[in-house]
Design a protein around this motif. Structure first.
Motif, PDB file in Angstrom:
ATOM      1  N   ILE A 165      -7.140   2.578   1.682  1.00 25.15           N
ATOM      2  CA  ILE A 165      -6.623   3.471   0.639  1.00 25.15           C
ATOM      3  C   ILE A 165      -5.265   2.994   0.143  1.00 25.15           C
ATOM      4  O   ILE A 165      -4.947   3.080  -1.049  1.00 25.15           O
ATOM      5  CB  ILE A 165      -6.535   4.912   1.168  1.00 25.15           C
ATOM      6  CG1 ILE A 165      -7.934   5.482   1.410  1.00 25.15           C
ATOM      7  CG2 ILE A 165      -5.757   5.806   0.205  1.00 25.15           C
ATOM      8  CD1 ILE A 165      -7.939   6.835   2.074  1.00 25.15           C
ATOM      9  N   ALA A 166      -4.446   2.469   1.047  1.00 27.28           N
ATOM     10  CA  ALA A 166      -3.120   1.976   0.663  1.00 27.28           C
ATOM     11  C   ALA A 166      -3.201   0.665  -0.108  1.00 27.28           C
ATOM     12  O   ALA A 166      -2.384   0.405  -1.003  1.00 27.28           O
ATOM     13  CB  ALA A 166      -2.257   1.801   1.912  1.00 27.28           C
ATOM     14  N   LEU A 167      -4.186  -0.172   0.219  1.00 24.46           N
ATOM     15  CA  LEU A 167      -4.282  -1.493  -0.404  1.00 24.46           C
ATOM     16  C   LEU A 167      -4.762  -1.433  -1.852  1.00 24.46           C
ATOM     17  O   LEU A 167      -4.347  -2.259  -2.679  1.00 24.46           O
ATOM     18  CB  LEU A 167      -5.229  -2.389   0.402  1.00 24.46           C
ATOM     19  CG  LEU A 167      -4.686  -2.933   1.724  1.00 24.46           C
ATOM     20  CD1 LEU A 167      -5.788  -3.664   2.487  1.00 24.46           C
ATOM     21  CD2 LEU A 167      -3.502  -3.862   1.476  1.00 24.46           C
ATOM     22  N   ILE A 168      -5.627  -0.482  -2.181  1.00 24.81           N
ATOM     23  CA  ILE A 168      -6.186  -0.415  -3.534  1.00 24.81           C
ATOM     24  C   ILE A 168      -5.106  -0.249  -4.611  1.00 24.81           C
ATOM     25  O   ILE A 168      -5.038  -1.040  -5.558  1.00 24.81           O
ATOM     26  CB  ILE A 168      -7.232   0.712  -3.638  1.00 24.81           C
ATOM     27  CG1 ILE A 168      -8.481   0.361  -2.828  1.00 24.81           C
ATOM     28  CG2 ILE A 168      -7.597   0.986  -5.090  1.00 24.81           C
ATOM     29  CD1 ILE A 168      -9.249  -0.810  -3.371  1.00 24.81           C
ATOM     30  N   PRO A 169      -4.218   0.766  -4.526  1.00 25.09           N
ATOM     31  CA  PRO A 169      -3.190   0.900  -5.566  1.00 25.09           C
ATOM     32  C   PRO A 169      -2.213  -0.272  -5.584  1.00 25.09           C
ATOM     33  O   PRO A 169      -1.724  -0.661  -6.655  1.00 25.09           O
ATOM     34  CB  PRO A 169      -2.476   2.213  -5.206  1.00 25.09           C
ATOM     35  CG  PRO A 169      -2.803   2.456  -3.770  1.00 25.09           C
ATOM     36  CD  PRO A 169      -4.156   1.873  -3.559  1.00 25.09           C
ATOM     37  N   LEU A 170      -1.938  -0.858  -4.411  1.00 26.15           N
ATOM     38  CA  LEU A 170      -1.053  -2.022  -4.373  1.00 26.15           C
ATOM     39  C   LEU A 170      -1.675  -3.192  -5.125  1.00 26.15           C
ATOM     40  O   LEU A 170      -0.987  -3.909  -5.865  1.00 26.15           O
ATOM     41  CB  LEU A 170      -0.772  -2.426  -2.922  1.00 26.15           C
ATOM     42  CG  LEU A 170       0.188  -1.535  -2.138  1.00 26.15           C
ATOM     43  CD1 LEU A 170       0.233  -1.960  -0.673  1.00 26.15           C
ATOM     44  CD2 LEU A 170       1.591  -1.583  -2.744  1.00 26.15           C
ATOM     45  N   ALA A 171      -2.977  -3.399  -4.950  1.00 25.85           N
ATOM     46  CA  ALA A 171      -3.668  -4.489  -5.652  1.00 25.85           C
ATOM     47  C   ALA A 171      -3.621  -4.273  -7.163  1.00 25.85           C
ATOM     48  O   ALA A 171      -3.385  -5.213  -7.930  1.00 25.85           O
ATOM     49  CB  ALA A 171      -5.112  -4.579  -5.165  1.00 25.85           C
TER      50      ALA A 171
END
Length: 213
Positions: free
Chosen positions: A12-18
């Motif tokens: 969940i944290a990686l998606i918006p960062l990407a």
């Protein structure tokens, strides 16, 4: 605590960062917030697609795998119940390594770009024209000397605000790439623990199901 639940949080944290990394890299194609008159006026490091590929597209795959771990690690992986939760944890380690490499690539490209400084228009002497000078696009800074001496920023005559523009976006890419690398490293450890020790009893992960480990 189930490794799948932890992996889902990391995904969940990686998606918006990407997504943010992709947007930051796209904005770098507009130096100073303006459309470049020539592709050669854009810094070379922008064309390496560190944010679009490394911290963006490549990072989507481990993020999706991590998001599905909460179900996969207890009921099999990819819908195959015979696959087993330990294999699902092990596969997440591989994807975590892929994500770590992608984030590391973006981090390194960004660090190099910050140290090198942007490509910008610089006034150079040209005796062949009436005014005696001409604007040439080049890298006027060396070894990050412009970072501590803002008076050097005057050497870049165009595009306007190119230095804070590039510096801000590449710093964001470097920070987000570093965060992504840390999150992938955490999942590698989390997946290793789940592979070795297991992490939940049955398909009711963290719900106290009655099946065997």
């Amino acid at each position: 605590m189930c490794s799948g639940k932890c992996a889902k949080c990391l995904g969940i944290a990686l998606i918006p960062l990407a997504i943010l990394c992709i947007l930051a890299n796209i904005l770098l194609f507009f130096p100073g917030g303006k459309v470049a008159s020539e592709n050669g006026h854009i810094s070379d490091e922008v064309w390496y697609f560190g944010g679009i590929v490394g911290s963006g597209v490549v990072m989507i795959f481990p993020a999706l795998v991590f998001l599905g771990m909460k179900n996969n690690d207890c009921c099999g992986c990819c819908g195959n119940e015979s696959c087993g939760k330990r294999f699902a944890n092990f596969s997440s380690i591989i994807f975590a390594a892929v994500g770590f490499v992608g984030a590391g690539y973006s981090f390194i490209i960004s660090a190099v770009a910050i140290n090198k400084g942007p490509k910008c228009g610089v006034n150079v002497t040209d005796t062949s024209i009436l005014l005696g000078w001409n604007i040439t696009y080049q890298y006027p800074f060396e070894n990050g000397n412009y970072l501590g001496d803002h008076t050097l920023w005057d050497e870049c005559t165009e595009p306007k605000d190119i230095i804070p523009w590039n510096l801000t976006l590449f710093c964001l890419l470097m920070i987000m790439g570093g965060v992504q690398a840390v999150l992938c490293a955490i999942q590698a450890i989390n997946g290793l623990m789940g592979t070795i020790f297991g992490d939940c009893k049955c398909c009711g992960c963290c719900g106290g199901g009655d099946g065997p480990i």
